[in-house]
Design a protein around this motif. Structure first.
Motif, PDB file in Angstrom:
ATOM      1  N   THR A   1       0.851  -1.195   0.000  1.00 25.60           N
ATOM      2  CA  THR A   1       0.000   0.000   0.000  1.00 25.60           C
ATOM      3  C   THR A   1       0.885   1.243   0.000  1.00 25.60           C
ATOM      4  OG1 THR A   1      -1.732  -1.163   1.244  1.00 25.60           O
ATOM      5  CG2 THR A   1      -1.841   1.241   1.206  1.00 25.60           C
ATOM      6  N   LEU A   2       0.468   2.222  -0.775  1.00 20.51           N
ATOM      7  CA  LEU A   2       1.156   3.509  -0.806  1.00 20.51           C
ATOM      8  C   LEU A   2       0.155   4.593  -0.427  1.00 20.51           C
ATOM      9  CD1 LEU A   2       3.486   5.435  -1.453  1.00 20.51           C
ATOM     10  CD2 LEU A   2       2.813   5.322  -3.869  1.00 20.51           C
ATOM     11  N   VAL A   3       0.489   5.357   0.612  1.00 25.27           N
ATOM     12  CA  VAL A   3      -0.368   6.449   1.087  1.00 25.27           C
ATOM     13  C   VAL A   3       0.290   7.775   0.726  1.00 25.27           C
ATOM     14  CG1 VAL A   3      -1.468   7.525   3.083  1.00 25.27           C
ATOM     15  CG2 VAL A   3      -1.240   5.026   2.979  1.00 25.27           C
ATOM     16  N   LEU A   4      -0.467   8.637   0.078  1.00 25.21           N
ATOM     17  CA  LEU A   4      -0.032  10.006  -0.183  1.00 25.21           C
ATOM     18  C   LEU A   4      -0.764  10.929   0.781  1.00 25.21           C
ATOM     19  CD1 LEU A   4       1.252  12.367  -1.719  1.00 25.21           C
ATOM     20  CD2 LEU A   4      -0.588  12.172  -3.424  1.00 25.21           C
ATOM     21  N   ALA A   5      -0.033  11.544   1.689  1.00 26.79           N
ATOM     22  CA  ALA A   5      -0.606  12.479   2.657  1.00 26.79           C
ATOM     23  C   ALA A   5      -0.248  13.897   2.231  1.00 26.79           C
ATOM     24  CB  ALA A   5      -0.075  12.195   4.061  1.00 26.79           C
ATOM     25  N   GLU A   6      -1.265  14.710   1.936  1.00 24.50           N
ATOM     26  CA  GLU A   6      -1.072  16.084   1.500  1.00 24.50           C
ATOM     27  C   GLU A   6      -1.989  17.013   2.273  1.00 24.50           C
ATOM     28  OE1 GLU A   6       0.623  16.340  -2.941  1.00 24.50           O
ATOM     29  OE2 GLU A   6      -1.561  16.173  -2.818  1.00 24.50           O
ATOM     30  N   GLY A   7      -1.697  18.278   2.190  1.00 26.84           N
ATOM     31  CA  GLY A   7      -2.571  19.260   2.796  1.00 26.84           C
ATOM     32  C   GLY A   7      -3.788  19.517   1.927  1.00 26.84           C
ATOM     33  N   GLY A   8      -4.855  19.976   2.551  1.00 22.83           N
ATOM     34  CA  GLY A   8      -6.080  20.211   1.799  1.00 22.83           C
ATOM     35  C   GLY A   8      -5.939  21.300   0.758  1.00 22.83           C
ATOM     36  N   ASP A   9      -4.929  22.186   0.901  1.00 21.22           N
ATOM     37  CA  ASP A   9      -4.775  23.274  -0.053  1.00 21.22           C
ATOM     38  C   ASP A   9      -4.200  22.805  -1.382  1.00 21.22           C
ATOM     39  OD1 ASP A   9      -2.391  22.565   1.038  1.00 21.22           O
ATOM     40  OD2 ASP A   9      -1.658  24.617   1.360  1.00 21.22           O
ATOM     41  N   THR A  10      -3.705  21.562  -1.456  1.00 25.60           N
ATOM     42  CA  THR A  10      -3.151  21.034  -2.707  1.00 25.60           C
ATOM     43  C   THR A  10      -4.164  20.188  -3.465  1.00 25.60           C
ATOM     44  OG1 THR A  10      -2.279  19.056  -1.590  1.00 25.60           O
ATOM     45  CG2 THR A  10      -0.848  21.004  -1.686  1.00 25.60           C
ATOM     46  N   TRP A  11      -5.387  20.152  -3.005  1.00 23.14           N
ATOM     47  CA  TRP A  11      -6.431  19.333  -3.625  1.00 23.14           C
ATOM     48  C   TRP A  11      -6.611  19.719  -5.089  1.00 23.14           C
ATOM     49  CZ3 TRP A  11      -9.030  15.138  -3.872  1.00 23.14           C
ATOM     50  CH2 TRP A  11     -10.323  15.076  -4.392  1.00 23.14           C
ATOM     51  N   ARG A  12      -6.621  18.733  -5.961  1.00 18.87           N
ATOM     52  CA  ARG A  12      -6.693  18.962  -7.392  1.00 18.87           C
ATOM     53  C   ARG A  12      -8.129  19.068  -7.899  1.00 18.87           C
ATOM     54  NH1 ARG A  12      -2.005  14.886  -9.844  1.00 18.87           N
ATOM     55  NH2 ARG A  12      -0.284  15.664  -8.546  1.00 18.87           N
ATOM     56  N   GLY A  13      -9.082  19.012  -7.021  1.00 16.65           N
ATOM     57  CA  GLY A  13     -10.461  19.205  -7.423  1.00 16.65           C
ATOM     58  C   GLY A  13     -11.276  17.950  -7.550  1.00 16.65           C
ATOM     59  N   SER A  14     -10.634  16.817  -7.798  1.00 15.52           N
ATOM     60  CA  SER A  14     -11.347  15.547  -7.910  1.00 15.52           C
ATOM     61  C   SER A  14     -10.382  14.399  -7.663  1.00 15.52           C
ATOM     62  CB  SER A  14     -11.996  15.390  -9.293  1.00 15.52           C
ATOM     63  OG  SER A  14     -11.003  15.239 -10.295  1.00 15.52           O
ATOM     64  N   ALA A  15     -10.940  13.253  -7.216  1.00 13.73           N
ATOM     65  CA  ALA A  15     -10.090  12.080  -6.990  1.00 13.73           C
ATOM     66  C   ALA A  15      -9.581  11.509  -8.304  1.00 13.73           C
ATOM     67  CB  ALA A  15     -10.889  11.012  -6.222  1.00 13.73           C
ATOM     68  N   GLU A  16     -10.353  11.707  -9.385  1.00 19.78           N
ATOM     69  CA  GLU A  16      -9.926  11.191 -10.687  1.00 19.78           C
ATOM     70  C   GLU A  16      -8.631  11.852 -11.142  1.00 19.78           C
ATOM     71  OE1 GLU A  16     -12.917  12.005  -9.838  1.00 19.78           O
ATOM     72  OE2 GLU A  16     -14.194  10.264 -10.235  1.00 19.78           O
ATOM     73  N   ALA A  17      -8.398  13.080 -10.680  1.00 14.59           N
ATOM     74  CA  ALA A  17      -7.165  13.769 -11.061  1.00 14.59           C
ATOM     75  C   ALA A  17      -5.928  13.091 -10.494  1.00 14.59           C
ATOM     76  CB  ALA A  17      -7.214  15.225 -10.594  1.00 14.59           C
ATOM     77  N   TYR A  18      -6.111  12.247  -9.474  1.00 16.32           N
ATOM     78  CA  TYR A  18      -4.997  11.496  -8.887  1.00 16.32           C
ATOM     79  C   TYR A  18      -4.889  10.091  -9.482  1.00 16.32           C
ATOM     80  CZ  TYR A  18      -4.667  15.153  -5.350  1.00 16.32           C
ATOM     81  OH  TYR A  18      -4.498  16.355  -4.713  1.00 16.32           O
ATOM     82  N   GLY A  19      -5.678   9.806 -10.502  1.00 18.28           N
ATOM     83  CA  GLY A  19      -5.596   8.505 -11.152  1.00 18.28           C
ATOM     84  C   GLY A  19      -6.583   7.486 -10.649  1.00 18.28           C
ATOM     85  N   PHE A  20      -7.533   7.880  -9.804  1.00 18.67           N
ATOM     86  CA  PHE A  20      -8.522   6.938  -9.283  1.00 18.67           C
ATOM     87  C   PHE A  20      -9.687   6.798 -10.258  1.00 18.67           C
ATOM     88  CE2 PHE A  20      -6.919   8.520  -5.007  1.00 18.67           C
ATOM     89  CZ  PHE A  20      -6.101   7.416  -4.817  1.00 18.67           C
ATOM     90  N   ALA A  21     -10.213   5.578 -10.383  1.00 18.04           N
ATOM     91  CA  ALA A  21     -11.407   5.315 -11.189  1.00 18.04           C
ATOM     92  C   ALA A  21     -12.506   4.810 -10.262  1.00 18.04           C
ATOM     93  CB  ALA A  21     -11.101   4.261 -12.264  1.00 18.04           C
ATOM     94  N   ASP A  22     -13.668   5.454 -10.331  1.00 18.08           N
ATOM     95  CA  ASP A  22     -14.787   5.115  -9.443  1.00 18.08           C
ATOM     96  C   ASP A  22     -14.328   5.080  -7.987  1.00 18.08           C
ATOM     97  OD1 ASP A  22     -16.479   4.833 -11.645  1.00 18.08           O
ATOM     98  OD2 ASP A  22     -15.866   2.732 -11.920  1.00 18.08           O
ATOM     99  N   PRO A  23     -13.814   6.177  -7.462  1.00 15.45           N
ATOM    100  CA  PRO A  23     -13.233   6.159  -6.112  1.00 15.45           C
ATOM    101  C   PRO A  23     -14.295   6.143  -5.019  1.00 15.45           C
ATOM    102  CG  PRO A  23     -13.193   8.379  -6.979  1.00 15.45           C
ATOM    103  CD  PRO A  23     -13.730   7.512  -8.078  1.00 15.45           C
TER     104      PRO A  23
END
Length: 410
Positions: free
Chosen positions: A115-137
């Motif tokens: 498992t790989l966890v990416l922990a970021e601050g809320g201010d770096t949110w790209r607007g959608s989970a799909e933008a991080y490569g997720f499908a049907d998240p």
């Protein structure tokens, strides 16, 4: 002080989390490992990092440059967790460091979770989970709304499951604990699912055993007067196979129950809240994980009930065999009583004949003696001889009868 007091007290601090601040990547790997394989894992880790590890411990946290490495030893598996600060503008899902990839490749045959966890601050949110490569998240607000977690629980080409955690209000301590919960959910979920292939295999095996037990039950009901030994032999063989099957799966099913309880507890500790129209993480996981656990538990219960049914039928057959043995013993005892009665009657007849023969022999001797006296010129009158010989003969016969009675009595 009790000799175990310090050790038992320190269990509160036995497995600390890695505390860190975002942005960071957390690489987590779990390996099925016994004591020997765990020692091999630590040896490989020591060779690649150049560090010495305390093998007698159950966990250890060390610092490598700007990364933090933690290894843990569990009952059935070992884990490696590496926290690496994320470089500004770096990739969201990078490969592990080369030395860690080398260790993982060396133990890839026993790798049960990555498992790989990416922990970021809320201010770096790209607007959608799909933008991080997720499908049907699936996504949830966790920790009372202080963070948001996203994942589609799909393995990448490298076989790694990815989780995105957007931190809004967690300090380093709570962030480390939250990431640990997420990793434990994935690891214990995989460990609990190990019994699913075994349960599917046992389902077919138990079906054949149930058919065989049903046939034995029918034979027992239809052949009430037949010899139960063939049934007992067949049932003993079936019970032996059931016991072998139970001993092979009992530990695995018990472990599944224990791991599942940890997963359920960790999901409750997330304190999830819905994010938009996406399913919550806990709901997504439990939708398939809970039926898996229930299926394994049902197979385990089915196995136990089948063994109990075989034991009950075995008791019935043994009771029936015992009744038949008792009937045979009763018949033998009755036969022995009849023989003893006949022997007693024969013995009484022989005793009577013996007294008659002895009496005849004694009177013959007396007669011979009287005739001898007559030859010597001594004349004995018949009434005198009868008066003397009759009491004497009766006394001798009485003594013989009394002697026989005493011998019989003793």
């Amino acid at each position: 002080m009790h000799p175990q007091r310090q050790h038992l007290h320190n269990e509160l601090h036995a497995r600390p989390s890695i505390y860190f601040a975002e942005p960071a990547h957390v690489h987590h790997y779990a390996f099925l490992a016994d004591a020997e394989e765990h020692a091999g894992l630590l040896a490989s880790l020591s060779e690649t990092t150049g560090l010495a590890f305390e093998t007698e411990r159950v966990q250890q946290i060390v610092t490598l440059d700007n990364a933090v490495l933690k290894w843990e030893r569990h009952t059935e598996f070992s884990t490696l967790t590496l926290m690496v600060p994320k470089a500004p503008g770096g990739e969201p899902w990078p490969a592990p460091p080369a030395w860690l990839a080398q260790v993982v490749d060396a133990c890839s045959a026993t790798l049960i979770n990555a498992t790989l966890v990416l922990a970021e601050g809320g201010d770096t949110w790209r607007g959608s989970a799909e933008a991080y490569g997720f499908a049907d998240p699936a996504g949830s607000q966790v920790g009372g709304g202080d963070a948001t977690v996203w994942s589609d629980f799909r393995l990448g080409d490298d076989g790694v499951n990815r989780l995105l955690l957007l931190n809004a209000g967690l300090n380093a301590f709570r962030l480390g604990r939250m990431v640990r919960r997420l990793l434990e959910i994935e690891t214990y979920r995989m460990m609990a699912s190990l019994s699913l292939p075994l349960a599917k295999e046992l389902a077919l095996e138990l079906q054949a055993y149930e058919v065989e037990l049903g046939e034995l039950s029918d034979r027992n009901a239809e052949q009430a007067e037949a010899n139960p030994r063939p049934l007992l032999t067949a049932l003993s063989q079936l019970s032996a196979r059931l016991e072998r099957s139970g001993s092979r799966s009992r530990q695995r099913f018990s472990a599944t129950d224990a791991y599942a309880r940890i997963v359920f507890t960790r999901i409750e500790e997330l304190r999830e809240a819905r994010v938009g129209d996406c399913p919550r993480l806990g709901t997504f996981i439990l939708r398939r994980f809970r039926p898996t656990v229930h299926y394994c538990a049902a197979i385990h219960q089915r196995q136990q009930r089948l063994a109990e049914s075989a034991a009950r039928l075995n008791d019935l057959l043994r009771t029936r065999a015992q009744v038949e043995i008792e009937e045979q013993n009763t018949s033998i005892l009755n036969s022995l009583n009849e023989r003893a009665s006949i022997q007693l009657k024969i013995q009484k007849a022989v005793e009577g004949l013996s007294i008659i023969v002895i009496s005849y022999y004694i009177f013959s001797l007396f007669k011979l003696g009287l005739e001898s006296l007559k030859g010597l010129g001594v004349e004995v009158q018949p009434y005198l001889a009868a008066a003397v010989l009759t009491p004497l003969g009766g006394l001798i016969i009485g003594l013989l009868a009394w002697r026989i009675w005493r011998v019989k009595r003793h």
